[in-house]
Design an enzyme around this catalytic site. Structure first.
Site, PDB file in Angstrom:
ATOM      1  N   SER A 170       0.815  -1.215   0.000  1.00  0.00           N
ATOM      2  CA  SER A 170       0.000   0.000   0.000  1.00  0.00           C
ATOM      3  C   SER A 170       0.848   1.265   0.000  1.00  0.00           C
ATOM      4  CB  SER A 170      -0.938   0.004   1.210  1.00  0.00           C
ATOM      5  OG  SER A 170      -0.195  -0.161   2.406  1.00  0.00           O
ATOM      6  N   LYS A 188      13.346  -0.994  -0.834  1.00  0.00           N
ATOM      7  CA  LYS A 188      11.953  -0.604  -0.612  1.00  0.00           C
ATOM      8  C   LYS A 188      11.807   0.880  -0.945  1.00  0.00           C
ATOM      9  CE  LYS A 188       8.329  -0.795   2.965  1.00  0.00           C
ATOM     10  NZ  LYS A 188       8.022  -1.265   4.335  1.00  0.00           N
ATOM     11  N   ASP A 325       1.615  -6.141  12.193  1.00  0.00           N
ATOM     12  CA  ASP A 325       1.116  -6.358  10.832  1.00  0.00           C
ATOM     13  C   ASP A 325       1.667  -7.666  10.258  1.00  0.00           C
ATOM     14  OD1 ASP A 325      -0.448  -5.657   8.681  1.00  0.00           O
ATOM     15  OD2 ASP A 325       1.020  -4.329   7.761  1.00  0.00           O
TER      16      ASP A 325
END
Length: 539
Positions: A170, A188, A325
């Protein structure tokens, strides 16, 4: 006023309120942006996103109202039509999340874990799409981030750089690269202007949730918006994520040395990392719920399930610093680099934790109360369940519901002394029972979520993620995972009491309680072995 005109009035109010909020959200994005020119361009998209939100909400509301109009409550036909509407609405919501991206996908991922609150169709559709089909930034956008953060193109920073990402989430996407000294790394890269988009999206979603709450008082998800407001800025700062990964491993070495080597996080290349660009060691592993790939490695899925349960139990009950998460895309499995094997000759698994952006710290009181609650749940101790649920904020009127959400079992099963009382087999009957409870107690569940501290809400989310993964590993929940939770939570409670003990007598009492707990856990383990033998003999 007729039902039809009443619903039209509510829809108009929602659309109007959303449209009026567009200018404010756009202005906020421009005012708070580091790049006003880019934010101005972004702000032109805000009204479109707002109208898209409103149109989706109105369409879903309209579909429910008109499709179910005139169908008797509780009838077979109504249930059939309702499931069809659930499916259509979930697909519309999925499309909205993908079109808007950013925090919408984060919210979609959260919905995919709320089995106790939303219909099965929403959970299934969101879970299928939100983890593995996130939007991808173009190479030009990646180049923009690199130049802004490191002052050069990827080809200048690295010896090799694959422009095609191996994964997209996301908030960011991941590329494979090779450093000039030959190391393979994962890079990333935050989606461009994510900070500005997040500010505008937050204002948009907050407006819609508040408007829906005014129109439908039982729909109260303002706690979720408050949580996003607090956690999102931290998730958007990759340096915080990097520091979290280091602290996580330090905690295992300090507080859980017996399993520290079985839990790993990629090493950070600090000299190449910034708040929007994170370069780390590349790890080749299988996604934690990919049973076929795990077995191909020579690792048993049951061993993975036990390790996953123990690692997170240690974080929750002993460390007080929890990765919140742990969905399947954020946990990899690989064989232990040392090559160690179990007594049966199977390779031992190592847990590789990714995406350390969302952590929560539990203060000592909350950590011990939460551990005591889980100890009570595993041992069917109704008094301890009530006492610690109340301490955590559930109240004397909703502690039964709280226990049900934590275990996904009805109260009569929660307090059942049977050794396998918390095991959910994942059958159609179990799922329909859960959905029935969710529908029947929706107002009470909403009230419970409003009452609980946000840190406990994140523990619920973590619990939901782990349950979903364990279900795929074990085709249902495993009794062994509950025994692990019972053991680790009991150890945390005992350690806390020892620290508070000042006299020899009080220490003796704690020691005696520890012996009794060990005996009880051994009895439950023995019962588990008997169940396994019985199961093996029936096949």
């Amino acid at each position: 006023m007729s039902v039809r005109s009443f619903w039209r009035a509510k829809t108009k109010v929602l659309l109007a309120a959303t449209a009026l909020g567009g200018a404010g959200a756009g202005a906020a994005a421009i005012a708070n942006s580091e790049d006003p020119a880019s934010a101005l361009k972004l702000s032109t998209a805000v009204p479109l996103r707002l109208l898209r939100d409103a149109a989706t909400a109105a369409t879903i509301a309209f579909d429910y109202e008109y499709s179910l109009l005139g169908l008797p409550e509780g009838s077979v036909e109504r249930e059939r039509v309702k499931r069809e509407v659930h499916t259509r609405s979930a697909q519309r919501l999925q499309d909205l999340c993908f079109k808007n991206g950013g925090i919408y996908i984060k919210l979609g991922q959260h919905i995919s874990q709320l089995e106790y609150l939303v219909p099965e169709e929403y959970v299934r559709i969101m879970r299928q799409s939100m983890l593995n089909r996130c939007p991808v930034s173009s190479y030009d956008q990646v180049l923009e981030v690199f130049k802004k953060e490191l002052g050069g193109a990827p080809e200048q920073i690295f010896d090799k750089f694959d422009p095609v990402p191996i994964a997209s989430a996301s908030l960011a996407q991941v590329h494979i690269a090779q450093t000039h000294d030959g190391q393979t790394v994962a890079v990333k890269v935050q989606h461009t202007h994510m900070t500005d988009t997040a500010a505008a999206d937050y204002a948009t979603v907050e407006l819609i949730v508040n408007t829906l709450h005014r129109l439908f008082p039982s729909f109260d998800y303002r706690w979720l918006i408050d949580e996003v407001k607090e956690s999102l800025p931290k998730e958007l700062d990759f340096m915080i994520e990097a520091k979290n990964s280091v602290k996580c491993l330090d905690n295992f070495r300090k507080f859980s040395p017996h399993i520290a080597e079985y839990v790993y996080a990629p090493q950070i290349h600090w000299n190449l990392s910034t708040s929007k660009l994170l370069v780390m060691e590349y790890i080749d592993g299988a996604q934690v719920n990919d049973c076929r790939a795990i077995k191909k490695m020579g690792v048993q899925p049951s061993d993975v399930s036990k390790l996953l349960s123990q690692a997170f139990a240690e974080m929750m009950f002993k460390h007080g610093f929890v990765h919140c998460d742990p969905h399947a895309a954020n946990v990899l499995i690989r064989p232990m680099p040392s090559g160690s094997r179990s007594i049966l000759g199977k390779k031992k698994p190592q847990l590789v934790l990714l995406d350390h952006g969302l952590y929560k710290e539990l203060d000592v009181s909350t950590r011990i109360n939460y551990a005591s609650l889980w100890k009570g749940l595993v041992f069917s101790d109704a008094k301890a369940i009530k006492e610690n649920s109340v301490k955590l904020g559930a109240g004397e009127d909703l502690y039964v519901l709280f226990a049900g959400i934590l275990t996904m079992r009805p109260w009569n099963k929660v307090i059942d002394p049977a050794v396998d009382h918390l095991v959910v087999h994942g059958t159609a009957t179990d799922r329909s029972e859960l959905q029935m409870y969710a529908s029947q107690y929706f107002p009470q569940i909403t009230e419970l979520l409003r009452r609980l501290p946000r840190v406990i809400l994140l523990m619920l989310k973590t619990n939901d993620c782990l349950r979903a993964v364990n279900r795929e590993l074990m085709e249902g929940s495993s009794l062994e995972t509950f025994l692990i939770v019972g053991r680790v939570s009991s150890e945390a409670v005992i350690e806390s009491r020892l620290l508070r003990s000042r006299s020899v007598l009080s220490r003796f009492r704690v020691w005696f309680e520890e012996c009794m707990l060990d005996a009880r856990l051994f009895g439950m383990q023995f019962a588990l072995w008997l169940l396994k033998i019985q199961k093996a003999l029936t096949f």
